[in-house]
Design an enzyme around this catalytic site. Structure first.
Site, PDB file in Angstrom:
ATOM      1  N   SER A 133       0.847  -1.117   0.207  1.00  0.00           N
ATOM      2  CA  SER A 133       0.016   0.233   0.058  1.00  0.00           C
ATOM      3  C   SER A 133       0.794   1.253  -0.029  1.00  0.00           C
ATOM      4  O   SER A 133       1.566   1.480  -0.864  1.00  0.00           O
ATOM      5  CB  SER A 133      -0.931  -0.172   1.147  1.00  0.00           C
ATOM      6  N   ASP A 185     -10.146  -3.776  -4.839  1.00  0.00           N
ATOM      7  CA  ASP A 185      -9.906  -3.025  -3.807  1.00  0.00           C
ATOM      8  C   ASP A 185     -10.268  -1.488  -3.623  1.00  0.00           C
ATOM      9  O   ASP A 185     -10.178  -0.693  -4.719  1.00  0.00           O
ATOM     10  CB  ASP A 185      -8.082  -3.014  -4.313  1.00  0.00           C
ATOM     11  N   HIS A 228      -8.480  -4.869  -0.465  1.00  0.00           N
ATOM     12  CA  HIS A 228      -7.172  -4.125  -0.090  1.00  0.00           C
ATOM     13  C   HIS A 228      -6.267  -5.088   0.879  1.00  0.00           C
ATOM     14  O   HIS A 228      -5.255  -5.014   0.870  1.00  0.00           O
ATOM     15  CB  HIS A 228      -7.661  -2.848   0.714  1.00  0.00           C
TER      16      HIS A 228
HETATM   17  C1  MLT Z   1      -1.456   5.645   0.069  1.00  0.00           C
HETATM   18  O1  MLT Z   1      -0.284   5.695  -0.233  1.00  0.00           O
HETATM   19  O2  MLT Z   1      -2.363   6.484   0.487  1.00  0.00           O
HETATM   20  C2  MLT Z   1      -2.098   4.261  -0.389  1.00  0.00           C
HETATM   21  O3  MLT Z   1      -2.364   4.012  -1.508  1.00  0.00           O
HETATM   22  C3  MLT Z   1      -3.318   4.048   0.556  1.00  0.00           C
HETATM   23  C4  MLT Z   1      -2.897   3.904   1.881  1.00  0.00           C
HETATM   24  O4  MLT Z   1      -1.729   3.312   2.172  1.00  0.00           O
HETATM   25  O5  MLT Z   1      -3.974   4.067   2.865  1.00  0.00           O
END
Ligand code: MLT
Length: 204
Positions: free
Chosen positions: A105, A155, A186
């Protein structure tokens, strides 16, 4: 070396392989240690905590809203992380010859930024649930990099077309990308981790 980032280093039995582990929003340097051990039980592990706080949640760079990144901060933080990683690798693992970054993420998004902006610092990348980190800046050639992308068709945080666009950008710049799609939102599931491990053991 400059202690700009909270981190943990665990020396492996095989000192040639290092995994850099970058957590998701709200995580820390310990989060992906077990995952790293699963991917390569013999490698050295370097878990790094993001330097930005959103409320009390660590991240690697600021965002203006969900999915909308503060690009100025992204580049500033990527530079800071890049410098830290170069110093940490030569300090902890001077004899390494295979460096893999694993990000989930937000950690995958800063890892993608490192791949897209900097001369080769890693040989391999495993990006779980990543998106296009920036659009308003150049992307360098990414020759000889092997990248595994695990992503969700459903996601809610990372739309499928975002990851698809990232894959296209990486391929156009020369990276060899293996993509795998799942139907678990996710979440990072065991199946996705196993697939990454299989990919890692084939290309190492
Ligand atoms: C981000 O970098 O904000 C991601 O894509 C989502 C997350 O980490 O919550």
């Amino acid at each position: 070396m400059n202690e700009t980032h909270q981190h943990i280093f665990i020396e492996g039995t095989n000192k040639k392989n290092v995994l850099i582990l970058l957590h998701g929003t709200g995580g820390n340097e310990h989060d992906l240690i077990n995952l790293g051990k699963h991917i390569d039980p013999t490698a050295s592990l370097l878990g790094v905590r993001g330097n930005v706080l959103e409320g009390d949640m660590p991240r690697y760079f600021r965002r203006l809203a969900e999915g909308i990144f503060d690009e100025k901060d992204l580049f500033y933080r990527a530079e800071e992380l890049h410098t830290f990683l170069k110093e940490a690798l030569s300090h902890y693992a001077p004899n390494t010859d295979l460096v893999t970054v694993i990000g989930y993420s937000n950690g995958a998004n800063i890892a993608a930024t490192l791949l897209m902006k900097y001369e080769k610092i890693v040989d391999r990348a495993i990006l779980f649930h990543a998106m296009v980190p920036y659009r308003n800046n150049t992307v360098k050639e990414i020759q000889n990099a092997h990248i595994f992308i695990g992503a969700g068709t459903n996601d809610p945080i990372i739309p499928q077309k975002e990851t698809q666009e990232l894959i296209d950008v990486l391929r156009v710049q020369g990276a060899k990308v293996q993509e795998k799609w799942y139907n678990n939102g996710h979440q990072l599931t065991m199946k996705e981790i196993q697939d990454a491990r299989d990919w890692y053991s084939l290309i190492r």
